[in-house]
Write an enzyme that holds these catalytic residues in place. Structure first.
Site, PDB file in Angstrom:
ATOM      1  CG  HIS A   1      -1.742   1.229   1.351  1.00 19.27           C
ATOM      2  ND1 HIS A   1      -2.706   1.559   0.422  1.00 19.27           N
ATOM      3  CD2 HIS A   1      -1.746   2.218   2.279  1.00 19.27           C
ATOM      4  CE1 HIS A   1      -3.283   2.693   0.778  1.00 19.27           C
ATOM      5  NE2 HIS A   1      -2.722   3.106   1.903  1.00 19.27           N
TER       6      HIS A   1
ATOM      7  CB  CYS B   1      -2.926   3.000  -3.141  1.00 15.94           C
ATOM      8  SG  CYS B   1      -1.897   1.506  -3.143  1.00 15.94           S
TER       9      CYS B   1
END
Length: 1148
Positions: free
Chosen positions: A953, A1111
């Site tokens: 992430h 992301c």
């Protein structure tokens, strides 16, 4: 020179020849016992000959560069092996050249891997996980043979296991015949055999020799393809069946009929290496390694959210830069090393630069060999004879065993004859069915013609074919019949019940409205009817043309500049048609990805069609079958008439011929059984040539003829006809498999238009003499140490030793940016300015800091940030006090972390599970962050990060420090997908820092942000969190960022402050987080606030997708907005972006 033969032993030879060229190689061979007195003279003589050959090659290479360094050429031609000092320099140059050649081979291999990436493989580097040498490093092997091989992203994709075969492993270390064997399930999967005497490598896959390579580095020329890696790929689908592919530089083979079980997803490999010797000086050895290689970051994927060509451009661009960065770093070190070795001698600087020139030429050659080049081709066709359309007809038989019944309705009438009186007629239609079960295996047309053409790239062949879609589709055709002139079919005769025998009815079939009138009798069947398949009205008749472009790069496509004309002859009439060629990327039956030109033109646009009849040939067993097909109802033949006269009634019997009405009906179950049909060999076809005519727009296909209104059609491609096409060549001709079809036509137009820029760069930087002068200035002792810093400041992309290469690389990046303007968020004017700035910088290093000059004084400060400004900034928030929590937090442990500019921070989200693979990934990323990774680890992580598919992430940390009076205020804005408060619609409950994200409103994802503000009045790095109201965030947003449900009653000020400080603590504790990308940027006054307002306005426009809009893509967009003023067009509105720019200008 002559060598003595009277030495007593090998060690005397060592003492005599310790200063000869290549002495290290000779010493090593002596110590290993490979040199004897008997063969020493021959060996040294061969060595000298090889040295002389190298000298000649170096001289020829310099001449081929067309550089004005006559002194270097003259000095080099004087070099002799008897001159120890000169020989030492020559040996250094020779070693440098070999290293450069190996780097070039490595670069070529990476470009080959790029082709795999361009077609759907998210690729990292291919490196020798399974070493081939007996002393090879086994550290990259997985320890256990029971390893979970789950796909990194999900379990929906096919599993890939890639085994590279690196010929370079055999070049310098193998001194004996060597074999390497890889087993799968106990069977030999592939083997590699190297014969030392000839330096030839043989590769066998599943018992078949797939290729032979020459590995010698000595000779007139070196073939880069001989050293490019090959790949053996095992692909396992969800049904656990494995397929075997072998990819080399020239071809790809898919092995059919071979499968592997892979049900438990564990190791299937046992690797054994055997070494056999031709002498007894080295003992036989055997080494066995059990385990499986890492997955190497390669997965099949289908992009979503953005177009496929966008991913292609991103992968291509980032991988080129990563690869060239490594090559550049190596060559800068080589250049400095050579300078240090020779700075105290009498050699000129031109001599010193020789190896750099060779480096430049080697890399330019490699890049030229691997970079697609624009080709403008004109394909001209030879004269052709007229071709009958039937001789190039291809029909697709779409009948199946279930498609057995075709029905039609034939017109007919019933005629009742009498011995006396007039005959009576009754019109009706008769339903006829065709049992088409035999049509499944019938013979149909399958013809085409090749027309020879000539182009700038050699001969081209155009395949010509006629197609009639649906001609044998049971859903689109009916059965019809061709009749002879005046033909009547006596279908059945009946006699009415109780009627005299001379009264009967005969049912006859007349010519149906859609039937054809034959002037001569056609009798393939006993009943004088010839059946055929009739296609629907307006069925197209397509002229298809195909030209293969075997030397094209499929992923980049091409563009047709000019089409040609072909003609259709119909008797004395000639109709002209223009081809409609388009560029299409396709995967051939062998699995090779190719590019071809396809044209499809419907001739019914000028020769309209009411029907198309595909005539069958009658077979001996063909027949009509029916039951009681006609019935005449009973009539009261004794009917009489009566008349009353007075008291009497007079009765008169009615005559038979006075019966005026009869009820005659046809039965519906008449069936025609054609038998097995040969559509290409119809009997009595000659009647169609001379006597056939019709009054409708009909096409009748008989044998090698297609008749239109009774006249056959012919096609002609006139002599001298030509087409013009532009495309990008693929010098490596790398095949690929499992590709997705990008929108290549749109890309190609932009790429072709940008080619002029590439040519202009080559022209501008072609003066090598000027490049040498610039390099000599840089090689001065006072500035030599700056070379590494200069290269680093450019990002390692452009080496001053090879400016043309750097310019081409930048041009490639520019072309790709132009190819997808929607993704890049740029306009062509800014691209042109940036491109010219890069080229100028590649030619001469003009600035100590920074890269681009935008011509805008207000925004120029964002182009660079001097390193000394960062270094001199001492007041950094090392310790942050959290008064409400009663705690203090120490900032992260990364030693190179800077509290200025922008960081992209990555967190492990357990996408790889919690096994060894996940642990290895975290360890590798940590090593990359701390600059402790090797090349392969660094390349793997950075390649995945640059492609924005690293299984982690990512969020962005934007830091800005201001001095307000005596107070230092640091604002840290965190933004990312599902980070902090979701900025549109519902609020996300998510935990920041190294905690897991907890979604509370379904699985929708979107951008969020959190603003942390700390202040200090000292210069020792002790900061204190401010009141939460200073951040401008609401209570609701802070609760959302903390992962808490907002209470029904508004919380107190202190409660909100407590949550605010806890979030700051989590964010500033960087354990488990990695900073892989840092951008030194001094944000302009008001820019951070303007950016925050921009993403608040546009966050709801961001459409999240796992690939292409995730992301990491969001983090990249944020960096571009802040540092390059580049608008991501897919989610930032133009008006809002203009307001963002205007707000910054107003603040300035």
């Amino acid at each position: 020179m002559a060598y003595p033969n009277d030495v007593r032993n090998v060690w005397d030879v060592y003492n005599v020849f310790r200063d000869v060229p290549n002495r290290e190689h000779l010493i090593r061979d002596i110590r290993n016992g490979l040199v004897t007195v008997r063969n020493l003279t021959n060996m040294l003589t061969n060595m000298e000959r090889d040295d002389q050959l190298i000298i000649a090659q170096l001289s020829n290479m310099m001449k081929s560069l067309s550089i004005g360094v006559e002194k270097a050429q003259n000095e080099l031609s004087k070099l002799k092996t008897t001159d120890a000092d000169r020989a030492a320099v020559l040996a250094a140059y020779q070693t440098s050249v070999l290293n450069i050649e190996r780097n070039t081979m490595l670069l070529t291999g990476y470009f080959k891997q790029l082709v795999l990436d361009l077609t759907g493989y998210v690729g990292a580097s291919v490196y020798p996980i399974l070493p081939f040498m007996i002393t090879g490093d086994q550290s990259m092997m997985v320890d256990s043979v029971k390893v979970n091989m789950k796909n990194v992203f999900d379990d929906k994709h096919e599993q890939e296991i890639v085994l590279p075969i690196h010929p370079a492993c055999f070049v310098s270390t193998i001194t004996e015949d060597t074999s390497s064997v890889v087993y799968a399930d106990g069977d030999e999967l592939y083997s590699v055999h190297v014969r030392h005497a000839t330096m030839t490598m043989y590769v066998n896959v599943l018992g078949e020799t797939v290729e032979t390579r020459q590995l010698s580095m000595i000779g007139e020329s070196i073939v880069p393809d001989d050293f490019a890696p090959s790949l053996l790929i095992l692909r396992f689908s969800q049904d656990s069946v494995g397929e075997v592919f072998y990819l080399s530089h020239g071809n790809m083979k898919k092995f059919l009929g071979y499968s592997l079980e892979y049900t438990d997803k564990c190791s299937i490999f046992d690797v054994a290496r055997r070494v056999s010797t031709t002498r007894n000086t080295i003992p036989n050895g055997f080494c066995s390694v059990d385990g499986v290689p890492y997955l190497d970051g390669r997965f099949i994927y289908q992009p979503s959210g953005v177009s496929a060509d966008s991913n292609i451009c991103a992968i291509y661009n980032s991988y080129v830069l990563d690869t060239l960065r490594y090559i550049t770093e190596c060559e800068v070190d080589t250049l400095r090393s050579v300078y240090d070795q020779t700075s105290s001698t009498s050699f000129s600087k031109t001599d010193v630069l020789t190896s750099s020139l060779l480096t430049m030429q080697s890399n330019i050659s490699a890049l030229s060999a691997a970079t697609p080049q624009l080709a403008n081709d004109v394909i001209t066709f030879d004269s052709t004879d007229l071709l009958s359309l039937g001789t190039v007809l291809t029909v697709s038989n779409e009948f199946t065993a279930d498609d057995t019944i075709l029905s039609t309705s034939l017109a007919g009438h019933c005629q009742v004859d009498y011995s006396e009186g007039s005959p009576q007629d009754k019109s009706m239609s008769i339903s006829v069915s065709c049992d088409s079960s035999q049509l499944v295996s019938s013979t149909v047309h399958s013809y085409s013609a090749d027309i020879l053409g000539h182009g700038l790239k050699g001969d081209r062949t155009m395949n010509l074919m006629i197609n009639v879609p649906g001609l044998m589709n049971p859903q689109k055709v009916t059965v019809d019949y061709v009749y002879s002139d005046g033909y009547k079919l006596n279908f059945a005769s009946v006699v009415a019940p109780g009627a005299p025998f001379w009264i009967n009815a005969t049912l006859q079939l007349s010519v149906s409205p859609s039937a054809h009138n034959m002037l001569s009798k056609l009798t393939p069947l006993d009943n004088d009817a010839c059946p055929g398949l009739k296609a629907q009205a307006n069925t197209p008749i397509l002229v298809s043309m195909t030209i293969n472009l075997d030397d094209a790069t499929p992923a980049l496509g091409g563009e047709v500049i000019q089409n040609c004309v072909f003609k259709i002859h119909h008797g004395d009439d000639v109709y002209s048609f223009v081809t409609d060629f388009d560029v299409v990327s396709y995967t051939s039956t062998s699995g090779t990805n190719c590019l071809k030109l396809i044209s499809s033109v419907d001739i019914t646009s000028q020769l309209p069609s009411d029907m198309v009849i595909y005539v069958m040939n009658g077979s001996p067993d063909a027949a009509f079958t029916s039951g009681d097909s006609v019935n005449m109802s009973s009539v009261d033949w004794h009917q009489s008439t009566s008349q009353t006269v007075g008291n009497y009634v007079y009765t008169t019997m009615k005559a038979y011929w006075n019966v005026t009405s009869y009820d005659v009906e046809a039965r519906p179950y008449t069936t025609y059984v054609p038998g097995k049909v040969n559509f290409t060999a119809v009997e009595h076809a000659d009647v169609f040539v001379d006597d056939y005519n019709t009054g409708v727009n009909s096409y009748v296909i008989v044998n090698s003829r297609i008749y239109y209104k009774g006249t056959p059609l012919y096609i002609e491609v006139p002599s001298g006809s030509f087409i013009k096409v532009s495309y990008f060549t693929s010098p490596l001709k790398n095949p690929t498999v499992d590709t997705y079809n990008a929108e290549i036509s749109r890309n190609s137009a932009y790429l072709i238009k940008a080619n002029a820029s590439l040519d202009s760069v080559a022209t501008m930087l072609n003066n090598i003499s000027n490049r040498i002068d610039a390099m000599e200035r840089l090689m001065e002792p006072t500035r030599a140490q700056q070379i590494a810093g200069v290269v680093s400041s450019i990002g390692g992309v452009i080496s001053l030793g090879m400016p043309l290469l750097g310019a081409i690389v930048v041009t490639i990046g520019t072309i790709i940016s132009i190819a997808d303007p929607d993704k890049q968020g740029i306009d062509y004017h800014s691209v042109a300015n940036a491109f010219m700035s890069w080229c100028q910088y590649a030619a001469v290093c003009r600035y100590e800091y920074g890269l681009l000059k935008r011509g805008d004084e207000k925004l120029d400060v964002l182009s660079f940030m001097p390193k000394r400004v960062v270094s001199d900034f001492k007041n950094k928030p090392d310790v942050i006090s959290l008064p409400e929590l009663g705690e203090s937090v120490l900032r992260g442990s990364s030693t190179d972390y800077l509290d200025t500019g922008i960081n992209i921070i990555y967190n492990d989200m357990q996408l790889l599970g919690q096994g060894k693979l996940s642990g290895w990934l975290n360890k590798t990323v940590s090593k990359v962050e701390n600059n402790a990774a090797n090349f392969f680890e660094r390349n793997l992580v950075k390649s995945l990060a640059n492609k924005e598919v690293l299984p982690m992430h990512a969020r962005v940390e934007i830091t800005q420090t201001e001095k307000i009076g005596d107070v230092y205020r640091t604002t840290i804005l965190y933004t990312g997908i599902n980070e902090g408060s979701y900025l549109g619609g519902d609020v996300f409950a998510s935990r920041l820092g190294d905690k897991n994200i907890l979604r509370m409103n379904g699985f929708e994802s979107g951008p969020g942000r959190f603003k942390a503000i700390v202040e200090s009045t000292t210069e020792v790095g002790n900061f204190r969190v401010v009141d939460w109201t200073v951040s401008g965030m609401s209570r609701y947003e802070i609760y959302a960022a903390a992962g808490e449900i907002y209470p029904s009653k508004d919380p107190s000020h202190a409660d909100v402050q407590l949550l605010y400080e806890s979030i700051v603590r989590d964010l500033t504790t960087r354990d488990g987080s990695f900073v892989l990308k840092h951008h030194d940027v001094l944000l302009l006054p008001g820019q951070l606030d303007a950016f925050e307002e921009l993403i608040i306005r546009n966050a709801s426009n961001y459409q999240y997708a796992f690939i292409g809009s995730n992301c990491q893509n969001y983090a990249h967009d944020v960096v571009d907005i802040l540092t390059k003023f580049k608008r991501p067009q897919r989610w930032i509105k133009d008006d809002d972006f203009k307001l963002y720019i205007q707000s910054i200008y107003d603040a300035l």
